[in-house]
Scaffold this motif. Structure first.
Motif, PDB file in Angstrom:
ATOM      1  N   ALA A  40       0.738  -1.286   0.019  1.00  0.00           N
ATOM      2  CA  ALA A  40       0.046   0.033   0.088  1.00  0.00           C
ATOM      3  C   ALA A  40       0.753   1.294  -0.063  1.00  0.00           C
ATOM      4  O   ALA A  40       0.541   2.187  -0.807  1.00  0.00           O
ATOM      5  N   VAL A  41       1.833   1.275   0.787  1.00  0.00           N
ATOM      6  CA  VAL A  41       2.838   2.395   0.824  1.00  0.00           C
ATOM      7  C   VAL A  41       3.438   2.825  -0.651  1.00  0.00           C
ATOM      8  O   VAL A  41       3.613   3.802  -1.089  1.00  0.00           O
ATOM      9  N   PRO A  74       8.174  11.399   3.562  1.00  0.00           N
ATOM     10  CA  PRO A  74       8.520  10.836   4.874  1.00  0.00           C
ATOM     11  C   PRO A  74       7.854   9.539   5.102  1.00  0.00           C
ATOM     12  O   PRO A  74       8.221   8.698   5.842  1.00  0.00           O
ATOM     13  N   VAL A  75       6.628   9.430   4.362  1.00  0.00           N
ATOM     14  CA  VAL A  75       6.123   8.072   4.622  1.00  0.00           C
ATOM     15  C   VAL A  75       6.832   6.898   4.270  1.00  0.00           C
ATOM     16  O   VAL A  75       6.477   5.924   4.627  1.00  0.00           O
ATOM     17  N   LEU A  76       7.802   7.098   3.084  1.00  0.00           N
ATOM     18  CA  LEU A  76       8.536   5.836   2.548  1.00  0.00           C
ATOM     19  C   LEU A  76       9.515   5.608   3.884  1.00  0.00           C
ATOM     20  O   LEU A  76      10.338   4.578   3.503  1.00  0.00           O
ATOM     21  N   LEU A  77       9.602   6.510   4.895  1.00  0.00           N
ATOM     22  CA  LEU A  77      10.515   5.736   6.044  1.00  0.00           C
ATOM     23  C   LEU A  77       9.882   4.290   6.590  1.00  0.00           C
ATOM     24  O   LEU A  77      10.764   3.574   7.075  1.00  0.00           O
ATOM     25  N   LEU A  78       8.677   4.108   6.237  1.00  0.00           N
ATOM     26  CA  LEU A  78       8.155   2.773   6.779  1.00  0.00           C
ATOM     27  C   LEU A  78       8.728   1.625   5.785  1.00  0.00           C
ATOM     28  O   LEU A  78       8.434   0.324   6.200  1.00  0.00           O
ATOM     29  N   LEU A  79       9.241   1.796   4.647  1.00  0.00           N
ATOM     30  CA  LEU A  79      10.004   0.896   3.729  1.00  0.00           C
ATOM     31  C   LEU A  79      11.449   0.481   4.174  1.00  0.00           C
ATOM     32  O   LEU A  79      12.083   0.030   3.634  1.00  0.00           O
ATOM     33  N   ARG A  80      11.996   1.232   5.198  1.00  0.00           N
ATOM     34  CA  ARG A  80      13.326   1.322   5.397  1.00  0.00           C
ATOM     35  C   ARG A  80      13.787  -0.138   6.016  1.00  0.00           C
ATOM     36  O   ARG A  80      15.177  -0.333   5.813  1.00  0.00           O
TER      37      ARG A  80
END
Length: 534
Positions: A280-281, A452-458
């Motif tokens: 989803a991200v 910043p939402v892509l930090l969830l994929l780190r």
């Protein structure tokens, strides 16, 4: 009399056998594994190139063509009188007397028609993708790709001979149907043919380069041919290339053979993939980064004509320089991902920041040369996001689901389609109500806020398929998500096999280590033992 007939039949039979043997030899030579992978990559890249060429070739054509239809002629309207009447449209919202409302309403009607025409392809694509993804998972990648090429050929021919708005709308919608099959199956086929990194990222990068070349070379290609040769010639050229690509696919892949559908695993249902938070991200990022391009395509031509008095070829050439930073972005991301694969999320976030900053500077441009700079920035940022996140989708399917890629890339196509379906219609309304600068500022702010939402994929790169997941894949047909609760129940009810602890107790899969690029569910016995030893 019977003897000559028999000799003729024998000679014809021998000739047929010779031709058949030669064809079989050619087909077997083309189907050799390394050569076939390269040929399949070429076929897919040409299909993606054609789809984006057909999508963007109408950008400089449609505004002038629809204006000509309003003028009563089916052919190209006069080129130079066109910029003349448009400056009065700058007084779009200030007319109170009965005389001025006439031209603005006609201009607004044209913009609405152009927006609907641009959006019709993406709307149909958006509706078909939830069905085309599972269909591709079930029948394989070759046949849907051929279906998509055939539909694209028909839509291109219809574009060439369309003489009214209804025919243009039908051709544009038909292209959306073809794209739902060709784009999704093509990208999924690349992910399937190149299961290991960095080959997968490199192959997808090549495909993205062809997409950018088609998208950014189409406006000048269409604008120049339309102005100097006529409306039909751009579409006839694209139709011929589409036909040749389909014939090559028939020769190389044999999409309707039984072998093409043998041993296909059962993929994860598309609705379960949509519920995966990581997927989803990524889907949200793909939608957000394409909003500026989707919103600018139907509006920037009229804005350039009104603000700069740009001609048709200038409107087309505006996008051409952006091809080079897009290819540069693809190249840099592939190289960086091969060396630092754990920073894929960062490359995507950086791309969103570049897109946001570039979009905010578009309204400040006053000349043709100034406008090229932010458009190059937008395309460079899109290259960073797409090249970083498209391989991430395949990786997420490999480690969290089943390595069948039709549905997950249908979700990616849905993400693109959302932007390109809403963009043309919503952009026209925003331009007429708020203005072109407010449109660009809003798009830039959306990209900056999503970065910043892509930090969830780190931590995605540390995910690897767990041993308990592999047991499930080897013992029973895959049915989708193999969550921790089911795996614990499975391990608790029976003695752990191969001396491995139950899932959740020392399971090696989710603690980092390993490349995470292996394909669960496609391991032989020897590979399984090697997997355990490692």
């Amino acid at each position: 009399m019977a003897a000559p007939v028999g000799l003729a039949r024998a000679a014809a039979g021998k000739l047929s056998e010779a031709v058949g043997e030669r064809t079989r030899r050619l087909g077997s030579a083309l189907r050799e594994s390394p050569r076939q992978r390269r040929l399949v990559l070429v076929i897919v890249c040409v299909a993606l190139f054609l789809d984006n060429m057909l999508y963007m070739v109408i950008v400089p054509i449609v505004p002038v063509y629809i204006a000509g239809l309003h003028g009563g002629g089916g052919e190209r309207p006069p080129d130079r009188p066109q910029p003349g009447p448009t400056p009065p449209a700058a007084a779009n919202g200030s007319g109170a007397s009965p005389a001025p409302p006439g031209p603005p309403s006609a201009s607004e009607s044209e913009d609405v028609k152009i927006g609907v025409l641009f959006a019709s392809k993406a709307i149909l694509q958006l509706l078909v993708n939830p069905l085309s993804g599972p269909f591709i998972d079930r029948v394989g990648y070759d046949a849907p790709l051929l279906i998509g090429l055939a539909v694209m050929f028909a839509s291109t021919v219809l574009f060439a001979f369309a003489e009214d708005y209804a025919a243009l709308f039908a051709a544009r919608s038909l292209q959306g149907l073809g794209s739902a099959f060709a784009d999704t199956s093509g990208i999924a086929m690349i992910a399937d043919k190149y299961p290991e990194e960095p080959e997968r990222s490199r192959a997808l990068g090549v495909a993205l380069a062809f997409i950018s070349f088609g998208s950014l070379a189409a406006p000048p290609f269409g604008g120049v041919l339309y102005q100097f040769a006529g409306k039909r010639y751009p579409f006839l050229v694209l139709a011929a290339v589409s036909l040749l690509d389909g014939l090559l696919l028939l020769l190389v892949a044999k999409p309707f053979s039984v072998r093409a559908r043998e041993n296909l695993p059962v993929g994860t249902p598309i609705h379960r993939l949509m519920l995966d938070p990581y997927v989803a991200v990524v889907a949200g990022a793909l939608t957000t980064c394409n909003i500026p391009l989707a919103f600018l395509e139907p509006t920037i031509a009229n804005w350039m004509r009104e603000r700069m008095g740009a001609s048709e070829w200038e409107m087309g050439l505006t996008w051409l320089p952006a091809f080079f930073p897009h290819v540069l972005g693809v190249y840099l991301t592939v190289k960086l991902a091969a060396r630092y694969p754990h920073l894929q999320w960062f490359y995507g976030a950086l791309g969103l920041v570049v897109i946001g900053a570039s979009s905010c500077t578009v309204p400040a441009c006053r000349t043709f040369g100034q406008l090229v700079v932010p458009l190059c920035g937008i395309c460079f940022g899109i290259a960073l996001v797409d090249t970083a996140l498209l391989p991430t989708l395949a990786f997420l399917v490999d480690v969290r689901h089943v390595s069948v890629y039709g549905s997950v890339y249908a979700i990616a196509d849905i993400s693109y389609s959302v932007a390109y379906a809403l963009g043309p219609i919503v952009a026209g309304q925003i331009v007429h109500t708020l203005g072109f600068p407010q449109l660009n500022l809003g798009m830039g702010l959306a990209n900056l806020l999503y970065a910043p939402v892509l930090l969830l994929l780190r931590n995605v790169c540390s995910l690897t398929p767990s041993r308990s997941e592999q047991d499930v894949l080897l013992d029973e047909p895959p049915k989708g998500l193999y969550d921790t609760i089911r795996l614990e129940e499975r391990s608790g009810g029976a003695q752990p096999r191969h001396g491995l602890p139950p899932a959740g107790e020392g399971s090696p899969g989710w603690e980092g280590g390993g490349s995470g690029r292996s394909r669960p569910g496609a391991l032989s016995g020897e590979e399984s033992s090697d997997y355990e030893d490692s």
